[in-house]
Enzyme design. Structure first.
Site, PDB file in Angstrom:
ATOM      1  N   GLY A  81      19.421  20.054   2.229  1.00  0.00           N
ATOM      2  CA  GLY A  81      18.324  20.706   2.929  1.00  0.00           C
ATOM      3  C   GLY A  81      18.801  21.369   4.218  1.00  0.00           C
ATOM      4  O   GLY A  81      19.954  21.786   4.346  1.00  0.00           O
ATOM      5  N   SER A  82      17.915  21.444   5.194  1.00  0.00           N
ATOM      6  CA  SER A  82      18.152  22.253   6.400  1.00  0.00           C
ATOM      7  C   SER A  82      19.206  21.699   7.340  1.00  0.00           C
ATOM      8  O   SER A  82      19.526  22.339   8.347  1.00  0.00           O
ATOM      9  CB  SER A  82      16.832  22.415   7.164  1.00  0.00           C
ATOM     10  N   THR A  83      19.751  20.518   7.062  1.00  0.00           N
ATOM     11  CA  THR A  83      20.766  19.978   7.962  1.00  0.00           C
ATOM     12  C   THR A  83      21.972  20.901   8.082  1.00  0.00           C
ATOM     13  O   THR A  83      22.659  20.897   9.106  1.00  0.00           O
ATOM     14  CB  THR A  83      21.251  18.598   7.473  1.00  0.00           C
ATOM     15  N   ILE A  84      22.232  21.715   7.059  1.00  0.00           N
ATOM     16  CA  ILE A  84      23.438  22.553   7.087  1.00  0.00           C
ATOM     17  C   ILE A  84      23.165  23.936   7.690  1.00  0.00           C
ATOM     18  O   ILE A  84      24.034  24.810   7.654  1.00  0.00           O
ATOM     19  CB  ILE A  84      24.041  22.699   5.667  1.00  0.00           C
ATOM     20  N   LYS A  85      21.995  24.142   8.252  1.00  0.00           N
ATOM     21  CA  LYS A  85      21.679  25.455   8.821  1.00  0.00           C
ATOM     22  C   LYS A  85      22.567  25.806  10.007  1.00  0.00           C
ATOM     23  O   LYS A  85      22.736  26.984  10.331  1.00  0.00           O
ATOM     24  CB  LYS A  85      20.207  25.522   9.205  1.00  0.00           C
TER      25      LYS A  85
END
Length: 686
Positions: free
Chosen positions: A388-392
């Site tokens: 999910g968005s953790t790698i943004k």
């Protein structure tokens, strides 16, 4: 004439001197031969009879393991053992005689014996009857091997059923004796040897050639199940060295029946833990009798490992993950019927030292057993999940470094659509966002535009096709790999997963990749990723061993043999100002007015930073979607200005509308626990 006469008169004298010297030398030779024959004749004869030297390697106890504070984690427990060292060219009937005597003094389980073992025993004890079942014609037509095989085939179930329990016990002992390697000690029994058995066998050693009593050891996990997954296991004597690594062990003087590490740290540090084996040379004559034994090398216990793990922190993190997992399952059992795991990794970003690896799995009740929780921490390095968005943070940095965005770039966050794809959006319409607000509010649309621009299309038109360059996948992945996403982290273990790499190719998939909805990563990869951001772009190899020490006999840590230093894998090929910018964005996630996790982290006694994440996780059954769940993830580090600890949390397959932020709760509790324990340690030291 007078001169010639004088010359002739000297010749006999010279001959006499020469004969005298020869006589003296011959006499000395005779004396020397007499000395050899009389005084050292037996020794000289042994030298003449010597035919072969055989070197035996005797294992020593394995090294111990301690946690980062010197607390014992893995120990060796001594135990009684009975061994057998066979002579060269030992025959089956010799082993049978030894087994028959030994069976009088010990008890040996027969559960491992095979039908072939019993048939061999029956033949040895009934040779006349066994071979009498063959006709003279058959014996003449068969060679020895064929003859024996035919005899085996003619042994009936009735024959074997006539074997008594005492016979089977002898078979079990003989089975062990037959597995022994010549002149090499082999464990006949090292489990459950009583004091009485030990003493009785010791008293009758003269009756059993090759049998001896000694002490063996077994591994003791002092902390129980805590961190047991990563300690790993060792083989037993029957299994011996691992088949797939035979050449590796044999070239390092291992015996085939020697116990070795079979997984995790026991396998990774096998040559360190196994120590220096005792080496003995046996000199045999041409009758295979041992005539001399020499000690070539003294044995030394294996070196000890000091782990990077804080066992007390590990235990508390395990407990936190289990408590939070149990709460959410009990609160919404129906919605969370697929929820089973909570994964946590904690490490020091500047050194790569892993502090805790937690994997708690909930096993639902079955007809055989009630529901229970199990420590399956190995899933932190083996199981990959959509992050999910953790790698943004990686997506924004890729956009900066590739030049498709700048710090001043602003995109309008609203639902977007490209040809032949579904509508894509953030969790709500956020309006104009730059990189900071995109990270703080977790804008999907901002990341979509980064992906589209990296694909080559700079103009978005609703429901229109994109002029997309598939090479953008390679470019984006290369940026992600610099953080450790999609590649091995380098942790000191024999194996770790790297996740799955999709085929890619379409702009829609690249957009999904940019928000963590396309390729999965492990909890360890996410921890290394956020550590790299916290560490100003330096990716450090995670490790579980801090030091290697010499063994100590007094229970304390021995002197340092080798201190393992941090190892830099790479530095991000990105400008420092961009890394600082993403760090600022992570700060706002935890502390900004609109930060997705600020309600949980902005009131702590310390300042933390990080990124939240949610990813769709479809449950399939027979190729159809059975249910929709989501992965709740979180990465972070603290303190923000001088990071001491970094972490990742993955809770896969949480039921929709559970209304629970289990990832936030676990993250907050493990950080609080870490700093509370650090404060206690500082007080104790002072």
């Amino acid at each position: 004439m007078k001169g010639k006469a004088k010359e002739k008169s000297h010749l006999p004298l010279r001959l006499n001197i020469l004969f005298f010297v020869i006589f003296i030398l011959f006499s000395l030779l005779v004396i020397q031969l007499g000395v050899v024959q009389i005084l050292t004749g037996e020794e000289a004869q042994e030298v003449l009879n010597e035919t072969e030297d055989t070197v035996t390697n005797i294992p020593v106890p394995r090294g111990k393991m301690y946690d980062r504070y010197g607390n014992l984690v893995v120990d060796n427990i001594p135990r009684y053992a009975i061994t057998y060292t066979p002579p060269k060219n030992v025959q089956p009937d010799q082993n049978l005689e030894v087994a028959q005597v030994l069976a009088q003094y010990i008890e040996k389980s027969d559960e491992d014996i095979t039908e072939r073992d019993m048939k061999d025993y029956w033949i040895l004890t009934n040779q006349e009857e066994a071979f009498g079942r063959l006709t003279d014609k058959e014996k003449a037509a068969l060679d020895d091997d064929e003859e024996y095989k035919e005899v085996l085939d003619r042994i009936t179930d009735v024959d074997l059923n006539n074997l008594t329990d005492a016979d089977k016990e002898i078979v079990a002992i003989k089975r062990e004796l037959d597995q022994a390697i010549e002149l090499t000690p082999h464990m006949v029994k090292n489990e459950g040897v009583t004091k009485e058995e030990y003493a009785t066998v010791a008293e009758h050693l003269s009756e059993m050639q090759g049998i001896n009593v000694t002490t063996d050891w077994e591994r003791d996990l002092v902390k129980g199940d805590t961190f047991a997954n990563f300690i790993g296991g060792i083989t037993d004597h029957e299994e011996g060295i691992l088949g797939e690594k035979v050449d590796f062990y044999l070239t390092r003087n291992y015996n085939r029946n020697e116990r070795v590490g079979r997984s995790f740290l026991e396998e990774q540090y096998e040559t360190i833990l196994s120590g220096q084996k005792e080496r003995i040379r046996h000199v045999t004559d041409n009758q295979n009798n041992v005539i001399r034994t020499e000690l070539l090398q003294e044995g030394k216990q294996g070196k000890d490992l000091v782990l990077t793990i804080d066992m007390e922190l590990q235990k508390k993190v395990d407990q936190i993950a289990q408590e939070e997992l149990e709460k959410i399952i009990r609160k919404y059992p129906g919605r969370n019927q697929y929820l089973e795991d909570a994964l946590v990794v904690m490490m020091k970003p500047k050194t790569g030292e892993v502090l805790a690896l937690t994997g708690v799995r909930y096993h639902r009740a079955t007809e055989e057993k009630p529901a229970y929780f199990a420590d399956e921490s190995y899933r932190t390095i083996y199981d990959a999940h959509l992050p999910g968005s953790t790698i943004k943070g990686a997506t924004v940095l890729a956009g900066f470094q590739s030049g498709v965005i700048t710090k001043n770039t602003v995109f309008n966050d609203r639902p977007i659509k490209i040809a032949q794809t579904d509508w894509k959006s953030s969790y709500s319409t956020l309006g104009p966002v730059n990189y900071l607000s995109a990270l703080e509010k977790s804008s999907n649309v901002f990341m979509f535009f980064v992906a589209m621009r990296m694909g080559g299309d700079y103009t978005y038109v609703e429901d229109a096709s994109l002029d997309f360059n598939p090479d953008a996948f390679r470019q984006m992945r290369n940026y992600f790999k610099q953080f450790g996403l999609g590649v091995k982290t380098g942790i000191d273990l024999p194996y770790e997963a790297t996740g799955l790499e999709g085929e890619g190719g379409s702009p829609g998939l690249l957009m999904d990749y940019a928000i963590g909805q396309y390729e999965p990563f492990t909890a360890l990869q996410l921890a290394q990723y956020v550590s790299t951001i916290a560490n100003d772009g330096y990716r450090i190899k995670p490790r579980l061993v801090k030091e290697i020490r010499y063994p100590s006999e007094d229970g304390e840590l021995g002197p340092v043999y080798k201190a393992l230093k941090p190892e830099i894998i790479n530095h991000l090929e990105m400008d420092d100002e961009y890394i600082n910018a993403v760090q600022n964005g992570f700060y706002r996630v935890f502390n900004g007015s609109d930060g997705t996790a600020s309600g949980t982290f902005n009131s702590l006694d310390y300042v933390a930073a990080g990124k939240t994440g949610t990813a769709q996780h479809m449950i399939y059954k027979e190729g159809r979607i059975e249910a929709e769940t989501e992965n709740l993830t979180l990465v972070g580090y603290a303190p923000y200005d001088d990071p001491e600890v970094a972490f990742s949390v993955i809770v896969p397959k949480v039921g929709l509308k559970s209304g629970d932020t289990i990832n936030y709760k676990i993250g907050k509790r493990i950080l609080n626990t870490y700093f509370e324990m650090e404060e206690e340690n500082e007080e104790e030291e002072s």
